[in-house]
Design a protein around this motif. Structure first.
Motif, short mmCIF file in Angstrom:
data_model
loop_
_atom_site.label_atom_id
_atom_site.label_comp_id
_atom_site.label_asym_id
_atom_site.label_seq_id
_atom_site.Cartn_x
_atom_site.Cartn_y
_atom_site.Cartn_z
N ARG A 17 1.02 -1.13 -0.35
CA ARG A 17 0.27 -0.38 0.13
C ARG A 17 1.27 1.09 0.51
N GLY A 120 -9.97 -2.13 -0.71
CA GLY A 120 -10.29 -2.55 -2.24
C GLY A 120 -11.73 -1.47 -2.31
N GLN A 138 -5.18 5.69 -1.08
CA GLN A 138 -3.58 5.02 -2.03
C GLN A 138 -2.93 3.54 -0.69
N SER A 142 -7.24 1.15 -1.16
CA SER A 142 -8.89 1.74 -2.22
C SER A 142 -7.93 2.43 -3.40
N GLN A 143 -6.37 2.22 -4.08
CA GLN A 143 -6.10 2.57 -5.50
C GLN A 143 -7.05 1.46 -6.39
N LEU A 144 -7.37 0.76 -5.88
CA LEU A 144 -7.51 -0.28 -7.08
C LEU A 144 -8.85 -0.16 -7.61
N ASP A 145 -9.83 0.91 -6.33
CA ASP A 145 -10.72 1.16 -7.99
C ASP A 145 -11.41 2.84 -7.20
#
Length: 264
Positions: A17, A120, A138, A142-145
């Motif tokens: 992360r 996520g 990030q 939550s940087q994946l979506d």
């Protein structure tokens, strides 16, 4: 940690992360300008006025009080919280919620992210966004979506794009959005968001089960003849505030979160 992540060997790497988190632009600028003269950085908002005399005097007096050196309430001193609730009621039209005092607005926002989002979960920021908001998302997974739509040409949030995105996710095209962050007035734009736009964003978020987080750090920075700063509130709305800018208290690291009172 985000600044130091490149200084470690492969055997002692930071978390994925942190390694996926942008390096803060303010730190980058400080490093670039170190030792240079005649260069003015606009990367960080630093006011030129000192804190109010009353705040300075109260700070000096508090240093001599025994209670200052003891553990205190996690959500802030009761007297300060009561004063902030009254300020929010009178100046911002926010009544009936809870207030938590934090170590600046950035810690307030990070607390909000950790409280509202799981790793996520989808979140949204309108570009240009405040870099610390992106970093908080990030660092917490939550940087994946992340949905990062552009603002309108006048730098207002694109409510039409928000509506379309929420409707598309409601059809099952993508996972649901969990949190939308607005900054009012904008950072870095300085543009004030009109009450009607805030209300529409709030209605859309409420109807789709999305948390609306509004960062009001620059609430006192209004332009003559333009719309004043206003707040929205509700069971799905979190408001963040700061002492740093209008009161010249950057180094004091004091901010707060205004949130709806929890229900059973």
């Amino acid at each position: 940690l985000a600044c130091m992540r490149g200084a470690r060997s492969m055997a002692t790497q930071a978390s994925k992360r942190v390694r996926a988190t942008d390096t803060p632009c303010i730190v980058q600028m400080q490093q670039m300008l170190r030792g240079r003269e005649g260069v003015l950085s606009l990367a960080q908002g630093i006011v030129h006025w000192p804190p109010p005399e009353a705040a300075l005097a109260a700070g000096v007096a508090a240093m001599g009080e025994r209670s200052t050196s003891l553990y205190g309430p996690d959500d802030g001193l009761p007297e300060l919280r009561a004063a902030l609730k009254e300020k929010l009621r009178v100046e911002n039209g926010i009544d009936g919620g809870e207030v938590m005092v934090t170590a600046g607005a950035n810690q307030a926002y990070t607390n909000v992210v950790l409280s509202l989002l799981d790793a996520g979960d989808a979140a949204a920021l309108f570009r240009p966004y405040y870099f610390n908001h992106l970093m908080a998302l990030q660092m917490t997974g939550s940087q994946l979506d992340l949905w990062l739509p552009p603002s309108l040409p006048d730098l207002q949030p694109d409510i039409g794009a928000l509506r379309a995105e929420l409707e598309a996710r409601a059809r099952g095209d993508r996972p649901p959005l969990r949190m939308l962050t607005l900054v009012n007035p904008g950072n870095p734009t300085g543009v004030m968001i009109p009450r009607g736009t805030l209300d529409e964003a709030s209605r859309l978020c409420a109807s789709h089960g999305v948390w609306l987080v509004v960062d009001n750090t620059y609430e006192h920075f209004e332009y003559a003849g333009e719309a004043p700063h206003e707040c929205v509130s509700g069971e799905h709305v979190i408001n963040v505030f700061s002492f740093s800018k209008a009161f010249g208290m950057m180094g004091w690291r004091v901010g707060c979160v205004s949130a709806p009172r929890p229900t059973e």
